[in-house]
Design a protein around this motif. Structure first.
Motif, PDB file in Angstrom:
ATOM      1  N   PRO A  47      -7.553   4.989  -5.167  1.00 10.36           N
ATOM      2  CA  PRO A  47      -8.577   4.488  -4.231  1.00 10.36           C
ATOM      3  C   PRO A  47      -9.032   3.063  -4.544  1.00 10.36           C
ATOM      4  O   PRO A  47      -9.260   2.270  -3.621  1.00 10.36           O
ATOM      5  CB  PRO A  47      -9.722   5.487  -4.396  1.00 10.36           C
ATOM      6  CG  PRO A  47      -9.090   6.719  -4.936  1.00 10.36           C
ATOM      7  CD  PRO A  47      -7.954   6.269  -5.789  1.00 10.36           C
ATOM      8  N   GLY A  48      -9.186   2.729  -5.838  1.00  6.55           N
ATOM      9  CA  GLY A  48      -9.639   1.387  -6.181  1.00  6.55           C
ATOM     10  C   GLY A  48      -8.667   0.324  -5.731  1.00  6.55           C
ATOM     11  O   GLY A  48      -9.066  -0.744  -5.228  1.00  6.55           O
ATOM     12  N   GLN A  49      -7.391   0.576  -5.908  1.00  9.52           N
ATOM     13  CA  GLN A  49      -6.387  -0.392  -5.469  1.00  9.52           C
ATOM     14  C   GLN A  49      -6.337  -0.499  -3.951  1.00  9.52           C
ATOM     15  O   GLN A  49      -6.186  -1.600  -3.404  1.00  9.52           O
ATOM     16  CB  GLN A  49      -5.025   0.006  -6.039  1.00  9.52           C
ATOM     17  CG  GLN A  49      -4.941  -0.210  -7.552  1.00  9.52           C
ATOM     18  CD  GLN A  49      -3.967   0.750  -8.210  1.00  9.52           C
ATOM     19  OE1 GLN A  49      -3.952   1.935  -7.899  1.00  9.52           O
ATOM     20  NE2 GLN A  49      -3.170   0.237  -9.125  1.00  9.52           N
ATOM     21  N   HIS A  50      -6.490   0.632  -3.264  1.00  3.60           N
ATOM     22  CA  HIS A  50      -6.512   0.581  -1.800  1.00  3.60           C
ATOM     23  C   HIS A  50      -7.708  -0.218  -1.294  1.00  3.60           C
ATOM     24  O   HIS A  50      -7.590  -1.005  -0.343  1.00  3.60           O
ATOM     25  CB  HIS A  50      -6.530   1.999  -1.225  1.00  3.60           C
ATOM     26  CG  HIS A  50      -5.191   2.665  -1.238  1.00  3.60           C
ATOM     27  ND1 HIS A  50      -4.276   2.522  -0.233  1.00  3.60           N
ATOM     28  CD2 HIS A  50      -4.604   3.472  -2.169  1.00  3.60           C
ATOM     29  CE1 HIS A  50      -3.191   3.210  -0.506  1.00  3.60           C
ATOM     30  NE2 HIS A  50      -3.360   3.799  -1.688  1.00  3.60           N
ATOM     31  N   ARG A  51      -8.857  -0.053  -1.933  1.00  4.92           N
ATOM     32  CA  ARG A  51     -10.027  -0.838  -1.522  1.00  4.92           C
ATOM     33  C   ARG A  51      -9.792  -2.329  -1.769  1.00  4.92           C
ATOM     34  O   ARG A  51     -10.167  -3.170  -0.936  1.00  4.92           O
ATOM     35  CB  ARG A  51     -11.270  -0.362  -2.283  1.00  4.92           C
ATOM     36  CG  ARG A  51     -11.816   0.982  -1.794  1.00  4.92           C
ATOM     37  CD  ARG A  51     -13.205   1.245  -2.369  1.00  4.92           C
ATOM     38  NE  ARG A  51     -13.168   1.405  -3.823  1.00  4.92           N
ATOM     39  CZ  ARG A  51     -12.982   2.558  -4.455  1.00  4.92           C
ATOM     40  NH1 ARG A  51     -12.796   3.681  -3.760  1.00  4.92           N
ATOM     41  NH2 ARG A  51     -12.991   2.618  -5.782  1.00  4.92           N
ATOM     42  N   ALA A  52      -9.197  -2.654  -2.908  1.00  2.00           N
ATOM     43  CA  ALA A  52      -8.935  -4.062  -3.225  1.00  2.00           C
ATOM     44  C   ALA A  52      -7.936  -4.673  -2.246  1.00  2.00           C
ATOM     45  O   ALA A  52      -8.082  -5.835  -1.833  1.00  2.00           O
ATOM     46  CB  ALA A  52      -8.427  -4.178  -4.662  1.00  2.00           C
ATOM     47  N   ASP A  73      -7.470  -3.681   0.882  1.00  2.00           N
ATOM     48  CA  ASP A  73      -8.182  -3.834   2.153  1.00  2.00           C
ATOM     49  C   ASP A  73      -9.075  -5.076   2.141  1.00  2.00           C
ATOM     50  O   ASP A  73      -9.162  -5.808   3.140  1.00  2.00           O
ATOM     51  CB  ASP A  73      -9.041  -2.600   2.436  1.00  2.00           C
ATOM     52  CG  ASP A  73      -8.212  -1.371   2.787  1.00  2.00           C
ATOM     53  OD1 ASP A  73      -7.028  -1.547   3.142  1.00  2.00           O
ATOM     54  OD2 ASP A  73      -8.742  -0.253   2.688  1.00  2.00           O
ATOM     55  N   ALA A  74      -9.724  -5.321   1.013  1.00  2.22           N
ATOM     56  CA  ALA A  74     -10.588  -6.494   0.901  1.00  2.22           C
ATOM     57  C   ALA A  74      -9.771  -7.777   0.989  1.00  2.22           C
ATOM     58  O   ALA A  74     -10.189  -8.765   1.624  1.00  2.22           O
ATOM     59  CB  ALA A  74     -11.366  -6.445  -0.407  1.00  2.22           C
ATOM     60  N   ARG A 118       0.830  -1.215   0.000  1.00  2.14           N
ATOM     61  CA  ARG A 118       0.000   0.000   0.000  1.00  2.14           C
ATOM     62  C   ARG A 118       0.859   1.258   0.000  1.00  2.14           C
ATOM     63  O   ARG A 118       0.526   2.255  -0.639  1.00  2.14           O
ATOM     64  CB  ARG A 118      -0.908   0.021   1.232  1.00  2.14           C
ATOM     65  CG  ARG A 118      -2.128  -0.864   1.167  1.00  2.14           C
ATOM     66  CD  ARG A 118      -2.869  -0.796   2.502  1.00  2.14           C
ATOM     67  NE  ARG A 118      -3.305   0.579   2.778  1.00  2.14           N
ATOM     68  CZ  ARG A 118      -4.542   1.020   2.572  1.00  2.14           C
ATOM     69  NH1 ARG A 118      -5.459   0.201   2.081  1.00  2.14           N
ATOM     70  NH2 ARG A 118      -4.866   2.264   2.859  1.00  2.14           N
ATOM     71  N   ALA A 122      -5.022  -7.271  -7.087  1.00  2.00           N
ATOM     72  CA  ALA A 122      -5.524  -6.124  -6.340  1.00  2.00           C
ATOM     73  C   ALA A 122      -4.881  -4.817  -6.786  1.00  2.00           C
ATOM     74  O   ALA A 122      -5.531  -3.759  -6.767  1.00  2.00           O
ATOM     75  CB  ALA A 122      -5.305  -6.339  -4.840  1.00  2.00           C
ATOM     76  N   TYR A 151      -0.676   4.241  -5.269  1.00  2.00           N
ATOM     77  CA  TYR A 151      -1.879   3.612  -5.803  1.00  2.00           C
ATOM     78  C   TYR A 151      -3.102   4.484  -5.556  1.00  2.00           C
ATOM     79  O   TYR A 151      -3.136   5.307  -4.633  1.00  2.00           O
ATOM     80  CB  TYR A 151      -2.088   2.245  -5.166  1.00  2.00           C
ATOM     81  CG  TYR A 151      -1.063   1.200  -5.571  1.00  2.00           C
ATOM     82  CD1 TYR A 151      -0.877   0.860  -6.905  1.00  2.00           C
ATOM     83  CD2 TYR A 151      -0.298   0.547  -4.601  1.00  2.00           C
ATOM     84  CE1 TYR A 151       0.055  -0.098  -7.265  1.00  2.00           C
ATOM     85  CE2 TYR A 151       0.635  -0.423  -4.957  1.00  2.00           C
ATOM     86  CZ  TYR A 151       0.809  -0.734  -6.291  1.00  2.00           C
ATOM     87  OH  TYR A 151       1.733  -1.685  -6.654  1.00  2.00           O
TER      88      TYR A 151
END
Length: 393
Positions: A42-47, A49-50, A35, A105, A40
Motif C-alpha cells: 500500500p505504501g508504494q501504491h500511495r507513493a 499515485d502521488a 504498479r 516511490a 508492491y
C-alpha cells in the motif's frame, strides 16, 4: 564546450510536441506499468499515485532529506528546478528526475525489503527470453563462415539497430540501402569508425551502453568480435548504476545477457563464453559511474570520467538518450556539424543511434530536405532511421 552557437534547449511545454507527449502520456503509462509489474504494498501504491498527480498537475518536489544522492541532485540542478512545472524545465532534466523519483516511490533506495529491486526487471527479462531473441541469436550461425570484415559490418549494424538486430545482421553488405530514396541511415561514418580501430590488439574501447535485453546483446557481440579480431585489447562497458529510463542497462542486466548467451545454442554460446572469459581476465570491464544517470549533457562530465574517455582509443556512445547527452538536448539545425557540437569530448567518439527523439546534428542539407519531404518530422522520432557519426581530432 561545443564550437557551434548554442541552440534553444528542448522543453516539454509545447502541446503536440514529442517531448510534451512523453511527459503527459508516457510517464503516467510507465507509472501504471510499474504498479502492475511487481506485488508492491500500500505504501508504494500511495507513493506512485502521488507521483502521478505531481507529474500531471503539480510542481517538482525535492528528494527526501535522507536520500543518499540528495546533494548530488542539488548539484545537478534540483535547487534551480524545484517548485517549477515538470513541463517548464529542460526535457532531459525532467525525464531523468522522473525516473529517480519513480525509484524512490517503490523503495529502491531503501531501507527496506524492496531496496535494490529493479521495477523494470520483469519487462527486461521477458524481452531477453522472447522468441524474437532466439531468432536473432540463431542468425549469428550464418555469419560464422563469412569474411571477418563482413561479420564486423553485420555486428556493427546489429548494435546500431538495437532490438532490430535481426535486420542489422542482414545489412552487412557495404552500401546496403544506398539505393533507397530516403536511406535508413541518415549519416554513415562507419569507415571512419573502423579506421580508428586497427588490428593492433592494443587499443581500449569504451562503449557507453543504452538499453538492456535485446539491445545489450548486440553490443556485447560487437565487443566480443573486436576483441577476437584484435581490433582492441580491452573494452570498458559503461552502464547505469541503477535502473533508469525503463530499460537502460545496469550491471545486473549485463550478467543476465551473458547468461542468456552462454546458454544459447550455436554460435551465440561461443560469443558468450569468450565474453565471460574476457571479464575474468580483465579484457572486458564494467563501469557504473554516477554521472551515467545525470540529467546533464556530457560536456558537464566530472574529471575522472573525462580522464577515462581521454585515455580510450575510441568511445562509442550508444542509443538515443546518450546521443542527446552527447550533443546537448537542443533544437540544433540538423545541418549543424556533429564535430562542432562534440568538440569538447576528450577523445575520439562515435555514436550509434536509432532516431527516437527530435535532436539531430550532422546531416547534409540534401538529406534533411529529402527526409522532411518524404516523412515530414516523423523521421526524427519513429525509430525507422539511424546514424553512425564519428568525431576525432
Amino acid at each position: 564546450m561545443p564550437l557551434a552557437p548554442a541552440a534553444p534547449v528542448i522543453l516539454g511545454n509545447e502541446t503536440g510536441t514529442f517531448p510534451h507527449s512523453v511527459l503527459a502520456e508516457r510517464h503516467p503509462a510507465i507509472i501504471r506499468q510499474v504498479r502492475d509489474a511487481l506485488p508492491y504494498g500500500p505504501g508504494q501504491h500511495r507513493a506512485l499515485d502521488a507521483l502521478l498527480a505531481e507529474c500531471a498537475e503539480g510542481v517538482i518536489r525535492p528528494l527526501p532529506t535522507d536520500a543518499p544522492d540528495r546533494d548530488r541532485w542539488r548539484d545537478w540542478g534540483l535547487d534551480a528546478h524545484g517548485g517549477r512545472s515538470w513541463f517548464d524545465v529542460p526535457w532531459l532534466w525532467s525525464e531523468s528526475y522522473f525516473y529517480r523519483r519513480l525509484l524512490d516511490a517503490v523503495g529502491y533506495f531503501g531501507p527496506g525489503a524492496w531496496q535494490g529491486i529493479d521495477p523494470f526487471r520483469p519487462s527486461k527479462l521477458a524481452e531477453l527470453h522472447a522468441e524474437e531473441t532466439d531468432e536473432e541469436l540463431a542468425a549469428l550461425d550464418a555469419l560464422q563462415d563469412r569474411p571477418a570484415d563482413e561479420r564486423a559490418r553485420a555486428l556493427l549494424h546489429g548494435s546500431l539497430w538495437g532490438n532490430r538486430a535481426d535486420l542489422g545482421f542482414r545489412l552487412s553488405t557495404a552500401g546496403a540501402g544506398a539505393q533507397e530514396a530516403v536511406p535508413a541511415l541518415v549519416a554513415d561514418d562507419s569507415e571512419r569508425l573502423w579506421s580508428l580501430l586497427p588490428h593492433s590488439g592494443t587499443g581500449t574501447l569504451c562503449l557507453v551502453a543504452d538499453n538492456a535485453g535485446r539491445e545489450l546483446i548486440p553490443d556485447l557481440l560487437l565487443i566480443a568480435h573486436l576483441l577476437a579480431e584484435q581490433r582492441i585489447g580491452r573494452a570498458v562497458l559503461h552502464v547505469k548504476p541503477y535502473p533508469y529510463y525503463v530499460s537502460d542497462a545496469t550491471t545486473a542486466d549485463v550478467v543476465d545477457a551473458l547468461r542468456r548467451l552462454v546458454s544459447a545454442p550455436g554460435a551465440a554460446a561461443g560469443y558468450g563464453r569468450r565474453l565471460w572469459s574476457a571479464m575474468a581476465d580483465g579484457r572486458l570491464a564494467v563501469r557504473a559511474h554516477p554521472f551515467s544517470c545525470a540529467p546533464l549533457s556530457y560536456d558537464a562530465m566530472p574529471s575522472d570520467l573525462r580522464a577515462e574517455f581521454a585515455g580510450a582509443t575510441l568511445t562509442i556512445v550508444k542509443g538515443d538518450l546518450n546521443y542527446r547527452r552527447l550533443v546537448g538536448d537542443r533544437w540544433w539545425p540538423p545541418t549543424t556539424p556533429f564535430q562542432d557540437v562534440t568538440a569538447y569530448f576528450p577523445g575520439p567518439v562515435a555514436t550509434l543511434r536509432t532516431l527516437k527523439s527530435d535532436v539531430i546534428t550532422g546531416l547534409t542539407a540534401a538529406t534533411e530536405t529529402a527526409l522532411d519531404a518524404a516523412e515530414s518530422g516523423r523521421w526524427r522520432t519513429a525509430g525507422t532511421h539511424a546514424l553512425v557519426q564519428v568525431s576525432a581530432k
